[in-house]
Design an enzyme around this catalytic site. Structure first.
Site, PDB file in Angstrom:
ATOM      1  CG  ASN A  17      21.444  28.445 -59.948  1.00 46.17           C
ATOM      2  OD1 ASN A  17      20.059  29.256 -60.808  1.00 46.17           O
ATOM      3  ND2 ASN A  17      22.453  29.137 -59.644  1.00 46.17           N
ATOM      4  CG  MET A  93      31.805  26.306 -57.453  1.00 47.36           C
ATOM      5  SD  MET A  93      31.078  27.726 -58.295  1.00 47.36           S
ATOM      6  CE  MET A  93      32.796  28.877 -58.735  1.00 47.36           C
ATOM      7  CG  LEU A  96      33.468  18.870 -66.026  1.00 46.25           C
ATOM      8  CD1 LEU A  96      31.825  19.298 -66.454  1.00 46.25           C
ATOM      9  CD2 LEU A  96      33.374  18.274 -65.266  1.00 46.25           C
ATOM     10  CG  ASN A 110      28.147  26.159 -65.902  1.00 39.01           C
ATOM     11  OD1 ASN A 110      27.655  25.496 -65.060  1.00 39.01           O
ATOM     12  ND2 ASN A 110      28.940  27.430 -66.865  1.00 39.01           N
ATOM     13  CG  HIS A 112      29.973  32.256 -66.108  1.00 39.59           C
ATOM     14  ND1 HIS A 112      31.085  31.639 -64.976  1.00 39.59           N
ATOM     15  CD2 HIS A 112      30.515  33.725 -65.951  1.00 39.59           C
ATOM     16  CE1 HIS A 112      32.788  32.340 -64.678  1.00 39.59           C
ATOM     17  NE2 HIS A 112      32.152  33.507 -66.042  1.00 39.59           N
ATOM     18  CB  SER A 139      25.872  33.729 -69.607  1.00 40.18           C
ATOM     19  OG  SER A 139      26.414  34.796 -69.588  1.00 40.18           O
ATOM     20  CB  THR A 144      32.406  23.823 -75.425  1.00 40.96           C
ATOM     21  OG1 THR A 144      32.806  24.820 -75.082  1.00 40.96           O
ATOM     22  CG2 THR A 144      30.877  23.901 -76.521  1.00 40.96           C
ATOM     23  CG  ASP A 148      33.424  29.592 -67.738  1.00 37.07           C
ATOM     24  OD1 ASP A 148      32.173  29.341 -67.129  1.00 37.07           O
ATOM     25  OD2 ASP A 148      34.088  30.826 -66.494  1.00 37.07           O
ATOM     26  CD  GLU A 177      23.320  32.766 -61.476  1.00 36.39           C
ATOM     27  OE1 GLU A 177      22.971  32.060 -60.603  1.00 36.39           O
ATOM     28  OE2 GLU A 177      24.153  32.592 -61.845  1.00 36.39           O
TER      29      GLU A 177
HETATM   30  C1  GAR Z   1      25.280  30.416 -58.971  1.00 37.92           C
HETATM   31  O1  GAR Z   1      25.099  32.265 -59.074  1.00 37.92           O
HETATM   32  C2  GAR Z   1      26.441  30.506 -60.160  1.00 37.92           C
HETATM   33  O2  GAR Z   1      26.109  30.935 -61.119  1.00 37.92           O
HETATM   34  C3  GAR Z   1      28.045  30.479 -60.013  1.00 37.92           C
HETATM   35  O3  GAR Z   1      27.501  29.630 -59.262  1.00 37.92           O
HETATM   36  C4  GAR Z   1      26.625  29.909 -57.925  1.00 37.92           C
HETATM   37  C5  GAR Z   1      25.997  28.600 -57.685  1.00 37.92           C
HETATM   38  O4  GAR Z   1      24.487  29.208 -56.273  1.00 37.92           O
HETATM   39  N1  GAR Z   1      28.242  29.697 -60.772  1.00 37.92           N
HETATM   40  C6  GAR Z   1      29.849  29.578 -61.309  1.00 37.92           C
HETATM   41  O5  GAR Z   1      30.209  31.130 -60.690  1.00 37.92           O
HETATM   42  C7  GAR Z   1      30.253  29.012 -62.560  1.00 37.92           C
HETATM   43  N2  GAR Z   1      31.661  28.954 -62.421  1.00 37.92           N
HETATM   44  P1  GAR Z   1      23.877  27.891 -56.059  1.00 37.92           P
HETATM   45  O6  GAR Z   1      24.765  26.649 -55.547  1.00 37.92           O
HETATM   46  O7  GAR Z   1      23.186  28.467 -54.878  1.00 37.92           O
HETATM   47  O8  GAR Z   1      23.051  27.555 -57.415  1.00 37.92           O
END
Ligand code: GAR
Length: 224
Positions: A17, A93, A96, A110, A112, A139, A144, A148, A177
């Site tokens: 991302n 991960m 906060l 964020n 999620h 999403s 906040t 999530d 994403e």
């Molecule tokens: C993403 O797919 C994101 O949705 C998830 O971690 C991945 C990170 O991928 N986030 C969560 O699970 C947050 N609870 P990336 O490091 O390749 O961007």
């Protein structure tokens, strides 16, 4: 032209991302400049991506911090020093705590991987498959103090196919994403989207629910 918003990105892992955000910014599609990447994991591949793009990196490992509050105070001090306009959690991960989240209220997003408010927390693809759901998604929401739980701006929704696995869902979700996160950051940077109380305003209109687009629509979209 909107002057670019200075963005700090928080990561823990691969940083795909982050890469999508860096790429959209460097193509000039969004008025965003990634000024810093912070990772709690020293080995996170996203740190290499940042270095390749010439972006300053910081590592703040949880090791050595007595508890979450102490860690978050250290993270807050780093963010204050960097002084970005916006903060994006992109696969960061850690949970906060209140004061840090409050400080960045309305300016911290964020991503999620679920159709919130469903499936907060970890292992969303597995849990969605185990529950026999027919729909899944991802999403983008304001952060906040509730895990999530902040107001959701946009969602990408996909139909689960026979034979989908955690891996295939992860690939499909991440492809979405990579379109949606830069786009929403662009809206925020341009002032099109705002957090008003516990709600989201887009182009001066309060949203009653998130902007939901299906997989095909996000993949077709070149909007940022
Ligand atoms: C993403 O797919 C994101 O949705 C998830 O971690 C991945 C990170 O991928 N986030 C969560 O699970 C947050 N609870 P990336 O490091 O390749 O961007």
């Amino acid at each position: 032209m909107t002057p670019p918003s200075r963005l700090a990105v928080l990561i823990s892992g691969g940083g795909t991302n982050l890469q999508a955000i860096i790429d959209a910014a460097s193509r000039g599609e969004i008025p965003v400049e990634v000024v810093s990447v912070i990772s709690d994991q020293p080995e996170a591949y996203g740190l290499r991506r940042a270095e390749k793009a010439g972006i300053a990196t910081r590592i703040l490992s949880a090791r050595g911090y007595a508890d979450r509050d102490v860690y978050d105070r250290a993270l807050g001090a780093i963010l204050d020093e960097i002084d970005p306009d916006l903060v994006a959690l992109a696969g960061f991960m850690r949970i906060l705590t209140g004061p840090l989240v409050q400080r960045w209220r309305g300016r911290m997003l964020n991503v999620h991987p679920s159709l919130l408010p469903g499936y907060r927390g970890l292992h969303t693809h597995r849990r969605v498959l185990e529950a026999g759901e027919s729909l899944h998604g991802t999403s983008i929401h304001f952060v906040t103090a509730e895990l999530d739980g902040g107001p959701v701006i946009a969602q990408a929704r996909l139909k689960i196919r026979p034979g989908d696995t955690e891996d295939s869902l992860n690939r499909r979700i991440q492809a979405l994403e990579h379109r949606m996160y830069p786009a929403v950051l662009g809206w925020l940077a341009r002032g099109r989207v705002r957090m008003v109380g516990d709600h989201v305003e887009i182009d001066g209109r309060l949203l009653e629910g998130p902007l939901v687009r299906d997989e095909e629509e996000w993949l077709r979209s070149s909007e940022a």
